[in-house]
Design a protein around this motif. Structure first.
Motif: not given
Length: 208
Positions: A1-22
């Protein structure tokens, strides 16, 4: 894992995760911290790592930007349109997608022009519909049907239920009620059998 972005959608958390292998992966977590299945949104052909910063598009918030070695990619946060019916759309357990009633399609909420939509609830659910059977004090049998969805206000007002069997009506005339998110049927003289069917409807959709 090389990067993370967290956003909120109503009561949910949504994580976008970048990795070292693209890879760019998405993981949704409900209010009880229960995750859904991770999804791969993007795969870099040469497996170059995703740089530490992932940015959410500030115009429509339906795309993210990720930087690789020599390029920047704009990636949709979801593939809602690949789900062709209401059951597939909601069964995907994606808080970023809604079923748009007027468009008869799975899409982002802000793409639903008349704002009549259905989406998953605040908690991860295995089924959109659950039921239980209870015996009331008079000796009659009551069937309670619960729908596990979040819906826009106008869709709530159109919420109806229909209980039917192969031969005749099965609910007492005064024993049938429907108020989102629950339906109630007091049986005339028999329990529901495998031959019976429950229909939950609004003006343009049927969930069986």
């Amino acid at each position: 894992m090389t990067s993370v972005l967290a956003t909120k959608q109503k009561a949910w958390m949504v994580f976008f995760i970048g990795t070292a292998d693209g890879l760019l992966m998405k993981l949704a977590v409900d209010r009880n911290f229960k995750p859904t299945c991770p999804e791969i949104l993007y795969r870099e052909s040469e497996k170059r790592k995703v740089f530490p910063k992932i940015h959410l598009d500030q115009v429509d918030q339906n795309h993210v930007y990720l930087q690789l070695k020599n390029k920047i990619e704009r990636v949709p946060v979801s593939r809602c349109s690949t789900h062709r019916n209401v059951r597939a759309c909601l069964s995907a357990q994606d808080p970023l997608c809604v079923w748009c009633v007027s468009e008869d399609s799975c899409t982002f909420e802000d793409y639903c022009t008349d704002s009549e939509w259905l989406s998953i609830p605040d908690e991860a659910q295995q089924e959109m519909i659950s039921h239980r059977v209870v015996k009331v004090s008079s000796g009659m049998v009551k069937v309670l049907i619960q729908t596990h969805l979040t819906v826009q206000q106008k869709v709530q007002s159109n919420f109806t239920c229909e209980f039917s069997s192969n031969s005749s009506q099965i609910c007492r005339q005064q024993g049938l009620s429907a108020q989102f998110p629950q339906c109630t049927c007091i049986l005339i003289d028999t329990l529901l059998t495998d031959g019976n069917q429950l229909l939950l409807t609004d003006q343009s959709n049927v969930i069986t």
